[in-house]
Motif scaffolding. Structure first.
Motif, PDB file in Angstrom:
ATOM      1  N   VAL A   6       0.857  -1.187   0.000  1.00 33.33           N
ATOM      2  CA  VAL A   6       0.000   0.000   0.000  1.00 33.33           C
ATOM      3  C   VAL A   6       0.889   1.231   0.000  1.00 33.33           C
ATOM      4  CG1 VAL A   6      -1.907   1.172   1.144  1.00 33.33           C
ATOM      5  CG2 VAL A   6      -1.622  -1.302   1.424  1.00 33.33           C
ATOM      6  N   LEU A   7       0.634   2.147  -0.900  1.00 35.83           N
ATOM      7  CA  LEU A   7       1.374   3.408  -0.943  1.00 35.83           C
ATOM      8  C   LEU A   7       0.435   4.550  -0.587  1.00 35.83           C
ATOM      9  CD1 LEU A   7       3.459   3.069  -4.252  1.00 35.83           C
ATOM     10  CD2 LEU A   7       4.071   2.324  -1.938  1.00 35.83           C
ATOM     11  N   PHE A  38      -3.607   7.480  -3.545  1.00 33.04           N
ATOM     12  CA  PHE A  38      -3.143   6.253  -2.903  1.00 33.04           C
ATOM     13  C   PHE A  38      -2.907   5.230  -4.010  1.00 33.04           C
ATOM     14  CE2 PHE A  38      -6.232   8.120   0.185  1.00 33.04           C
ATOM     15  CZ  PHE A  38      -5.310   8.493   1.160  1.00 33.04           C
ATOM     16  N   ALA A  39      -2.157   4.199  -3.685  1.00 35.18           N
ATOM     17  CA  ALA A  39      -1.900   3.163  -4.690  1.00 35.18           C
ATOM     18  C   ALA A  39      -1.763   1.802  -4.027  1.00 35.18           C
ATOM     19  CB  ALA A  39      -0.643   3.483  -5.488  1.00 35.18           C
ATOM     20  N   LEU A  40      -2.156   0.768  -4.769  1.00 35.70           N
ATOM     21  CA  LEU A  40      -1.966  -0.620  -4.369  1.00 35.70           C
ATOM     22  C   LEU A  40      -1.115  -1.313  -5.424  1.00 35.70           C
ATOM     23  CD1 LEU A  40      -5.428  -1.980  -3.100  1.00 35.70           C
ATOM     24  CD2 LEU A  40      -3.301  -1.805  -1.800  1.00 35.70           C
ATOM     25  N   LEU A  46      -4.490   2.744  -8.988  1.00 34.45           N
ATOM     26  CA  LEU A  46      -4.311   4.126  -8.551  1.00 34.45           C
ATOM     27  C   LEU A  46      -5.637   4.682  -8.051  1.00 34.45           C
ATOM     28  CD1 LEU A  46      -2.297   6.478  -8.337  1.00 34.45           C
ATOM     29  CD2 LEU A  46      -2.966   7.154 -10.654  1.00 34.45           C
ATOM     30  N   PHE A  47      -5.640   5.145  -6.813  1.00 33.56           N
ATOM     31  CA  PHE A  47      -6.833   5.709  -6.189  1.00 33.56           C
ATOM     32  C   PHE A  47      -6.692   7.230  -6.214  1.00 33.56           C
ATOM     33  CE2 PHE A  47      -6.407   1.423  -4.826  1.00 33.56           C
ATOM     34  CZ  PHE A  47      -7.702   0.939  -4.650  1.00 33.56           C
ATOM     35  N   ILE A  48      -7.343   7.844  -7.182  1.00 34.68           N
ATOM     36  CA  ILE A  48      -7.164   9.268  -7.444  1.00 34.68           C
ATOM     37  C   ILE A  48      -8.432   9.810  -8.085  1.00 34.68           C
ATOM     38  CG2 ILE A  48      -6.183   8.888  -9.758  1.00 34.68           C
ATOM     39  CD1 ILE A  48      -4.260  11.217  -9.211  1.00 34.68           C
ATOM     40  N   ILE A 100     -10.420   3.152  -1.234  1.00 40.48           N
ATOM     41  CA  ILE A 100      -9.286   2.288  -0.906  1.00 40.48           C
ATOM     42  C   ILE A 100      -9.535   1.467   0.349  1.00 40.48           C
ATOM     43  CG2 ILE A 100      -8.030   4.061   0.405  1.00 40.48           C
ATOM     44  CD1 ILE A 100      -5.439   2.796  -0.782  1.00 40.48           C
ATOM     45  N   VAL A 101     -10.284   1.978   1.307  1.00 37.17           N
ATOM     46  CA  VAL A 101     -10.530   1.211   2.532  1.00 37.17           C
ATOM     47  C   VAL A 101     -11.290  -0.070   2.203  1.00 37.17           C
ATOM     48  CG1 VAL A 101     -11.704   1.220   4.751  1.00 37.17           C
ATOM     49  CG2 VAL A 101     -10.434   3.236   4.009  1.00 37.17           C
TER      50      VAL A 101
END
Length: 599
Positions: free
Chosen positions: A197-198, A224-226, A236-238, A258-259
């Motif tokens: 997880v980033l 955020f990124a996985l 990519l969570f954007i 992301i959660v």
């Protein structure tokens, strides 16, 4: 202008805002609330939406936090901000020296059995909360709370930033996105980890060879990124609107999802307890997903700059050096005007310097320029506003700490300059700081040592006179990324071994509150040291200097220097003159020739 001079904090509104937050706490059943400086990405610089600490207290420093109870409100700051915090916060907030006093110890004195301490699980890390719980007495609970009580009463809270995302050139990065993803996934494979997880924007920007504009001065996107090791896929969570027509070829998801995504993974999932939001680990634990607590896998690869990044950074520093030389020549002429009675202020200094950087191609400044005249120089992270703007005065040094964001590099340089004739005390302090910077610049050390092993070299000349400074000696620096980059540092607490390719600052200082401040700063890159006669086969490292700008010779006590220190300054100044040749106007070149003359 990149920089503005409005007063960001609203000190006079502190009491009413504190009362509103306390009412929201009572409604949520909380006896205490943590109000951090950080956002969900643990950034040093935050968007206006996330400036909760500034909104509540008026404090504008880049580090600190507040702890609110029903009858007390402590604002915790370190030695860099002891002067600033007193000037910015209202009477209802009590400055607390951190880390000398820990939040847990302070809370233990202010709360009784059964008390509940609330925190926003998006704004704190697992390490922070575990440390707090360890220091609190049994019977005091530390509980996540949503929504954040500050957000509940912040009626005009700004919207989240929507800065556009752009590609970063592969030829400057030295590696393609695919190469970086393969490198990280290979490390996950070796550790038996299925996902990583980033949450740090600069890690995501580095990994994907992109840059953003969500944060002033830092070209990073909020995201955020996985990373999935098995498939080599990055999710990519954007907010997709930030990408516009840019197609990254990656699956995109809303940041808040992301959660839910974490709860559906199969472990082990690598997550950094020092930087990831607390809510990430909590979501994994609630779903029974195995967690592999480990550092962000991009930190060290990002810190070890490629040959292409180092080469690009050298060029950026030459352009920035030319801008600084033009600025210092302007300042020399300005000093003459000041001595003749003209009024020139700190804002004039900041404005002029930014103009020279713009001419040199800067896309932005890398942080708010610090231009502190006289006593303002003793405020380590001083930011001039229309309310604090001070005229340059003869006999008072001017401290200018500044930097630029260029496509091929990030710069950070500090020079302290005499305005008129300096005093013996100023010369002595400047020379001790200079000796520390030289000692670190000339250092050679065995591979494997960390920043804490070198920190004393820069402080020793001050220690010999019973003096010191309350900030680290050096921080990591990115390449068209964050001007403050980890994990590499030069400080008493830095345990990360220094490696070839790491870029750091070298910036000892000395500060007399109410009088003046002295700081000198060059950026340096770690490189293999050249062999010496009689050397054994151990691997040694040293620093390559990246910054090439004259040092004010009027503030140097030449008699206090050793022959080696004198030789270093003369060699450094000769390097400035040779590297700036052909980059300066005739007037600036003439000034540089005088400024770099041998001692």
């Amino acid at each position: 202008m990149f920089q503005t001079f409005e007063t960001a904090g609203e000190r006079d509104k502190g009491p009413e805002r504190l009362a509103a937050v306390r009412a929201a706490m009572a409604e949520a059943g909380l006896d205490a609330l943590l109000v951090p400086r950080a956002d969900a990405h643990q950034g040093e610089y935050v968007a206006d939406r996330d400036a909760r600490l500034r909104w509540l207290t008026g404090f504008t420093g880049s580090a600190g936090f507040c702890v609110v109870t029903a009858d007390a409100a402590g604002i915790f700051v370190d030695g860099r901000y002891t002067v600033q915090v007193k000037e910015q916060v209202a009477y209802c907030f009590t400055p607390v020296p951190f880390p000398k006093v820990k939040a847990g110890d302070w809370l233990a004195e202010h709360l009784g059995q059964g008390a509940r301490v609330g925190f926003d699980p998006w704004l704190h890390t697992r390490a922070e909360i575990e440390s707090l719980r360890d220091r609190l007495a049994p019977g005091i609970g530390v509980v996540p709370v949503e929504p954040n009580p500050v957000d509940a009463v912040w009626t005009d809270q700004p919207a989240p930033p929507q800065g556009p995302v752009r590609l970063f050139p592969d030829d400057i990065a030295g590696k393609t996105r695919a190469q970086k993803i393969e490198e990280i996934c290979a490390a996950l494979d070796a550790a038996g980890q299925h996902f990583a997880v980033l949450s740090l924007p600069d890690s995501i920007a580095w990994l994907l060879n992109i840059r953003g504009s969500d944060i002033p001065r830092n070209p990073v996107p909020h995201a955020f990124a996985l990373i999935e090791a098995g498939t080599r896929e990055v999710r990519l969570f954007i907010d997709a609107a930030k990408l516009g027509d840019l197609d990254l070829g990656l699956p995109l998801f809303p940041p808040e999802s992301i959660v839910q995504a974490l709860s559906q993974l199969s472990g082990p999932v690598r997550i950094d307890r020092d930087s990831a939001p607390y809510i990430f680990g909590h979501a994994l634990e609630e779903s029974g997903v195995e967690i592999a607590w480990a550092s962000d896998p991009c930190l060290l690869p990002k810190a070890r700059k490629t040959e292409a990044e180092i080469a690009a950074t050298r060029l950026a520093h030459l352009r920035d050096g030319a801008a600084m030389c033009a600025f210092l020549q302007w300042l020399s002429e300005t000093e003459t005007r000041v001595l003749d009675g003209a009024r020139v202020t700190e804002i004039d200094v900041v404005t002029a310097l930014e103009g020279f950087r713009r001419e040199a191609g800067a896309e932005d400044i890398s942080f708010e320029t610090i231009a502190g005249s006289g006593p303002h120089g003793a405020i380590v992270h001083y930011r001039v506003t229309h309310d604090t703007d001070r005229a340059l005065v003869a006999g008072e040094p001017l401290l200018v700490d500044s930097g630029g964001q260029y496509e091929d590099g990030t710069t950070d340089i500090t020079r302290t300059v005499a305005i008129g004739a300096p005093t013996d005390e100023q010369i002595a302090a400047f020379t001790r700081v200079l000796k520390g910077m030289i000692a670190l610049s000339r250092a050679r050390w065995p591979k494997g040592l960390a920043g804490r092993d070198l920190d004393a070299l820069a402080r020793a000349p001050l220690w010999r006179h019973g003096l010191d400074y309350d900030h680290g000696t050096g921080h990591g620096v990115g390449v068209n990324l964050s001007v403050h980059e980890g994990p590499q540092r030069i400080s008493r607490i830095s345990t990360t071994p220094l490696e070839a390719g790491m870029i750091l600052s070298n910036e000892p200082g000395y500060y007399r509150e109410g009088a003046f401040g002295i700081r000198l700063e060059n950026l340096v890159a770690v490189e293999p040291a050249h062999d010496l006669p009689g050397q054994d086969d151990r691997e040694m490292l040293s620093f390559e200097t990246l910054t090439w700008v004259p040092i004010d010779r009027r503030l140097i006590d030449v008699a206090a220097l050793s022959p080696g220190e004198r030789a270093w300054i003369d060699t450094y100044h000769a390097g400035v003159a040779s590297r700036m040749a052909g980059r300066l106007t005739p007037e600036v070149a003439e000034w540089v020739g005088r400024a770099t003359a041998p001692l």
